[in-house]
Scaffold this active site. Sequence first.
Site, PDB file in Angstrom:
ATOM      1  N   THR A 280       1.023  -1.068  -0.068  1.00 27.86           N
ATOM      2  CA  THR A 280       0.037  -0.091  -0.484  1.00 27.86           C
ATOM      3  C   THR A 280       1.010   1.316  -0.054  1.00 27.86           C
ATOM      4  O   THR A 280       1.743   1.454   0.881  1.00 27.86           O
ATOM      5  CB  THR A 280      -1.192   0.128   1.224  1.00 27.86           C
ATOM      6  OG1 THR A 280      -1.382   0.762   1.731  1.00 27.86           O
ATOM      7  CG2 THR A 280      -0.483   0.054   2.415  1.00 27.86           C
TER       8      THR A 280
ATOM      9  N   GLU B 276      -5.070  -2.547   4.416  1.00 28.35           N
ATOM     10  CA  GLU B 276      -4.810  -3.847   5.267  1.00 28.35           C
ATOM     11  C   GLU B 276      -6.659  -4.076   5.646  1.00 28.35           C
ATOM     12  O   GLU B 276      -6.050  -4.884   6.678  1.00 28.35           O
ATOM     13  CB  GLU B 276      -4.319  -2.583   6.159  1.00 28.35           C
ATOM     14  CG  GLU B 276      -3.350  -1.918   6.488  1.00 28.35           C
ATOM     15  CD  GLU B 276      -3.239  -0.496   5.318  1.00 28.35           C
ATOM     16  OE1 GLU B 276      -3.820  -0.715   4.306  1.00 28.35           O
ATOM     17  OE2 GLU B 276      -2.565   0.029   5.176  1.00 28.35           O
TER      18      GLU B 276
ATOM     19  N   LYS C  20      -7.430  10.882  -1.395  1.00 29.10           N
ATOM     20  CA  LYS C  20      -7.475  10.071  -2.768  1.00 29.10           C
ATOM     21  C   LYS C  20      -8.217  10.838  -3.919  1.00 29.10           C
ATOM     22  O   LYS C  20      -8.798  11.051  -4.072  1.00 29.10           O
ATOM     23  CB  LYS C  20      -8.508   9.269  -1.836  1.00 29.10           C
ATOM     24  CG  LYS C  20      -8.504   8.173  -0.741  1.00 29.10           C
ATOM     25  CD  LYS C  20      -9.239   7.031  -0.831  1.00 29.10           C
ATOM     26  CE  LYS C  20      -8.790   6.256   0.908  1.00 29.10           C
ATOM     27  NZ  LYS C  20      -9.994   5.724   1.502  1.00 29.10           N
TER      28      LYS C  20
ATOM     29  N   TRP D  64      -4.085   6.975  -3.279  1.00 24.45           N
ATOM     30  CA  TRP D  64      -3.883   6.953  -2.724  1.00 24.45           C
ATOM     31  C   TRP D  64      -2.452   8.009  -2.787  1.00 24.45           C
ATOM     32  O   TRP D  64      -1.527   8.207  -3.581  1.00 24.45           O
ATOM     33  CB  TRP D  64      -3.269   6.139  -1.350  1.00 24.45           C
ATOM     34  CG  TRP D  64      -4.147   5.582  -1.081  1.00 24.45           C
ATOM     35  CD1 TRP D  64      -4.757   4.452  -1.419  1.00 24.45           C
ATOM     36  CD2 TRP D  64      -4.762   5.885   0.351  1.00 24.45           C
ATOM     37  NE1 TRP D  64      -6.350   4.664  -0.414  1.00 24.45           N
ATOM     38  CE2 TRP D  64      -5.848   4.903   0.869  1.00 24.45           C
ATOM     39  CE3 TRP D  64      -3.761   6.500   1.834  1.00 24.45           C
ATOM     40  CZ2 TRP D  64      -6.504   5.180   2.172  1.00 24.45           C
ATOM     41  CZ3 TRP D  64      -4.706   6.397   2.823  1.00 24.45           C
ATOM     42  CH2 TRP D  64      -5.414   5.345   2.614  1.00 24.45           C
TER      43      TRP D  64
END
Lengths: 542, 542
Positions: free
Chosen positions: B186, B331, B436, B441
Site C-alpha cells: 500500500t 489492510e 484519494k 492514494w
Amino acid sequence: MLSTMNDGPLSIARIMRQGTGPHGATAEVVTWTGAESRRSGYAEIGREAARLAHALRGLGVTGDQRVGTFMWNNAEHLTAYLAVPSMGAVLHTLNIRLFPEQLVYVANHAEDHVVLVDHTLLPLFAKLLPEMKTVRHAVVVGGDASALEAPAGVEVHGYADLLAGQPEEFDWPELDERSAAAMCYTSGTTANPKGVVYSHRSIYLHSMQVCMTDGMALEQGDRGLAVVPMFHAMSWGLPYGAFMVGASLIMPDRFLQPEPLVAMMTAERPTMAAAVPTIWQGVLAELAKEPHDISSLREVVIGGSACPPTMMRTFQEDYGITVVHAWGMTETSPLGSLARPPAGVTGEDEWPYRVSQGRLPASVEARLVDDDGRILQWDGLSIGELEVRGPWVAEAYYGDDDPEKFHDGWLRTGDVGYLTPEGFLHLTDRAKDVIKSGGEWISSVELENQVMAHPAVAEAMVIGVPDEKWSERPLVAVVLREGETADAAGLREFLSGSVARWQLPEYWTFITEAPKTSVGKFDKKRLRKQHSEGDLDVIHLT
Amino acid sequence: MLSTMNDGPLSIARIMRQGTGPHGATAEVVTWTGAESRRSGYAEIGREAARLAHALRGLGVTGDQRVGTFMWNNAEHLTAYLAVPSMGAVLHTLNIRLFPEQLVYVANHAEDHVVLVDHTLLPLFAKLLPEMKTVRHAVVVGGDASALEAPAGVEVHGYADLLAGQPEEFDWPELDERSAAAMCYTSGTTANPKGVVYSHRSIYLHSMQVCMTDGMALEQGDRGLAVVPMFHAMSWGLPYGAFMVGASLIMPDRFLQPEPLVAMMTAERPTMAAAVPTIWQGVLAELAKEPHDISSLREVVIGGSACPPTMMRTFQEDYGITVVHAWGMTETSPLGSLARPPAGVTGEDEWPYRVSQGRLPASVEARLVDDDGRILQWDGLSIGELEVRGPWVAEAYYGDDDPEKFHDGWLRTGDVGYLTPEGFLHLTDRAKDVIKSGGEWISSVELENQVMAHPAVAEAMVIGVPDEKWSERPLVAVVLREGETADAAGLREFLSGSVARWQLPEYWTFITEAPKTSVGKFDKKRLRKQHSEGDLDVIHLT
C-alpha cells in the site's frame, strides 16, 4: 513467510457482540406463549447473558464445565446459547425426546454440572434428576422452582431469582477458537448416544455459511422462525446466524402443533423458517382446513429427513414460498448441503435439482465410497456411501474415536447415494440401519435386538416404511420360534419397558423365514422389496 | 475439553476445488479483448492453474517464495491467483500504477523470484526489470516474449510455451491456514510502500463475507464484473469469492475507459460490479451520451473513496441499480463496512444510511479513539479515529511492526468520523495526510517534501480539494523564500522528476504565510477553510 493478519479467535462472544451491539435495538427474539408473544430486544438478551454468566460463576461453573439445557426454543434458551460458551463453559443441549435412560446417560457422560430446565418440562425432568450424578444445580426457568424436589447434593434455583441483581456486563474471556463451545448427543445406530462437541471456530464458520446467499441467506432484514428444536443440532445454526447479522428470531417454545404454529406465523410474520417435513405437513394440513396469511415467508428450509416433492410443490404453487431442501446431521453442525438450482435453470427444470439434497459448500468436502473403499466418480450414476470432511464436520465423538464412523478426518455419513458432475447430491437409500421418524432417529438394529429378547421370537428384522405423518416408521418382521405364539400387541407391550414411547412400532408382520444375504446377514433389501410389492401381511396397531 | 470437529485448514486450494469442481462446467471467466470476449470455464482455469504450478516449480519456485504479477484483470491473472498460493508460494500483486522507484522497491522488498507480466505492460516493465534484484524469471503473458530483453541473471519465458505440455493436475499441498498466501503493498503516508501479507485463513474468511447476503451477496447465479484491479486489495475479494460459490467473473483487462466498459457490460451482462467512483462517473457520462442496456446489474459496490450521493441517486433513479457504498483498505482485505440500510427502512429514509460508510460485519471489530487515546461512544456525535481489528485485518506490515499504525492488534485506519448506536460508520474527514485521487492514494506529506526541495520554496502545504473526475486532487499552497520567484508550471516541472505523473498537482496557490497550529504544525484545517470560503487564488494548470 508470516502473514501480517490479526490472529484473534473466531468466537461466540464475537457473534454476541454483533447481535447485542449494532443490532441490539432493532433485532428481537419473540417467544410464543400460546396465544400471544413475549419479546426481548437483542441488547436486553445481551444483558441477560451477562447476568446468567455471573449467576453460573456463582454456582461454581469454571473452566469448560458443562451446563445442560432441558428446554424448548425460547428467549432463555437463546440467552444460555450466548452466555455459556462465551464464559468458557460448554453448552450441552439435552434432547428432551431421548428415552429417559439415554438422557441420564448423556448427562452423566457429559458430566453436566448445572442444568437449566423449562418449568413446563419439570414432570419429565424430575424423574431424571436423581440419576444425574454430576449435576449440582438445577435452574428452573419460569413457573415455580419449588415444584422441583431437590435430590441430595443438588440445589434447585429459580432462573429469575438467580439472575436478579447480577451485573449487566461480563468480562467475556478470550478463548482458543478450537476450544469446546457446545455439545449435542446424537441417538445413532448403537446403544448409547454419541456426543458431538462443537468448537467456537466450527460454530463461527457455520454461522457465516448460514448467512451466505448460497447458504440459508439469513440477513438483518430476516425474521427467522426456528421450529427445529434448539436441542437438535443447534437449531440448524439459526440462533447464532441470527446474532451474527442481526436477524430477528421467532421461537415457538412448546407450541409445535400446527394450529399454534400457524397462529404464530400469522401474528409474527417470519420471512424464513426451518423445520422437518413432519411439522410442515401439519402446517399445510392446517392451512388447507382454514386459510391464513403466511405470505411473509420468503423461503422455508426443510431437512432432517427427505422432503416429499409434493410438499415442495404445494408450498411453491399454493403459497408462493420456495422450499430449500437441505441435508445435514448433528455431526455436520448441521449444514451439509442445500438444494438451490444452478444459475440459469428456471421453472419446471428447477425441480430435479430442488428435490435433490443439493450442493455441498466449499467448506464441506465430499466423496463417495463403495463397499470396498474405492472412491467413486461424481458421474450421476455411481452409488456409494457419502463421506464428508470440513471445519464444521466432526471427526470423532466425545471420548470415542469410533473408527467405524470416522477415519482420516472423514465422517462416514451412513447415507448412500450419488453425486452429479455439477455436485448435486442425491441420497437414494437411508443409512443402513436407521429409520427417520419425524426428524428423530430410530435404530432398527436396536429395535431388532429388543424384539428378539422376547422368548417367543426367533428372529426379528426392522425396516423403515413410508408414513404420511412421520415420513417413516419402523416395520417389524418377526419369525417366531417353533411351537411358540405371540401377537403384535403383546410384542409391543413387551417393548414398552425398554423402548421410548415414540419409537414403539405400530407396523408388524409375521414371516416364516428371514431373508438373508450370502454371508448370512439380514437382507433388508429383499424385505423392503417384499413390502413394496405388497407381499407382506402388515398389521397396523393403533 | 476438546472439540471433536475436524481441524483441516481454511485454504485457497479449498476455494479452488469448489470453483473448478461442482461449478467447473457452468462458471466462466470472461476477459475483454477490446471488441469481444475470450472465455474459459472454471474447470479449464483449474487445469491451467495446475499447469502454471508445475511450470513455476520448474522455474525453481519452492516454499513460500514470492511470485509477482504485473498484470491487468484477466483469466491468466486469475489462474495465478489460484495456483501460486495453492502451491504454497506467495502471490505478490504489483500495483502497476506505483511510481517506478516504488515498484522496484516493493519487488526487492518482497524478494520476488518470478514475475508474470502482461505483454501490454512490457514497455513499463522493461525499465523496471533490471533493477529488480531478486527476480530470476520473467514470464510474458500473451504477445511475443522476445520483446522483453533479459537482463543478466534473468530468464524470459512465454507463458503459453511454459505451460504447454505440463500436467493438468497438481498435488496441492496441505498448508497451515495462517501461512502467507498473497501480498499487496500500500502506498501510504510514508516514503516507502508497506506490504500487507494475507493468509489463507484471512482470504478464506473474507471470501465467505463477500458471499454473505449482508456482504456483497455474491452467489452462484452472479456474473461479477471486477473493474477494481486485481493489484488493488485482491480486487476487493471478488475473484476468490466467485470461486468459492461458483459465480462467473467478467474481467476488463486493460480496457478501463468508459466506452469499452459500457460495451463489455452490454455484451456480457454482469449482475454485480465493483469499482471506484471515478470509473462509475465515466460510465454514467458515457451512458448519458449514448444509452446502453445495463439492466443486468442488480447492484454495484462502490468504494475506494467516498461515493458522491448524487451518483448513487443517478444509478438508482435513472437505471434502477442499487449502489452499495463500502469502506475498506488494503489492510482490511478490504471489506471493512458496507452500507445496507437497516431492516424496515425504505424509500427516502434509506439515503442517510446508504451514503454512510455502512456497518462493519461481526468479523471486523471497530472502535473510535480520540487524540488522547480515549475510546469514544457510538453515539452518532463523538468524532475520533477509527480503529479496527479482526481475522482479515492486518496487525503489522511485512517486516515492519509500524507502531504508529498498529497497536495491540488494532489498526489505526487514519480515517476520522463517528459511529451511530446502530453501528453505521460516517467518515467525516480524510486520513490526515492522504489524498484519494481516483481510488489511488497520494501522500500530501510526500508532495510537500518534494515541493519544499525546490530552492525557491520556503514552505509548502498540500491539502485535498474536490475534483469532479478524480474525487479529490492535491492543492499545493506555496510560501516562497524572500526574494525568490517561481511559478506553478515551473514547480510542477520540477516535481516531474521525482513524483509519479498521475500524482503531479494541477492546483496551486501562493500564500505569504503558512497557517500553523499552536505547536507550530501546519494547520490544514485552516487552509481547507480558506479554500472552501474562496479566500485563496487558485491556479489551475491543464
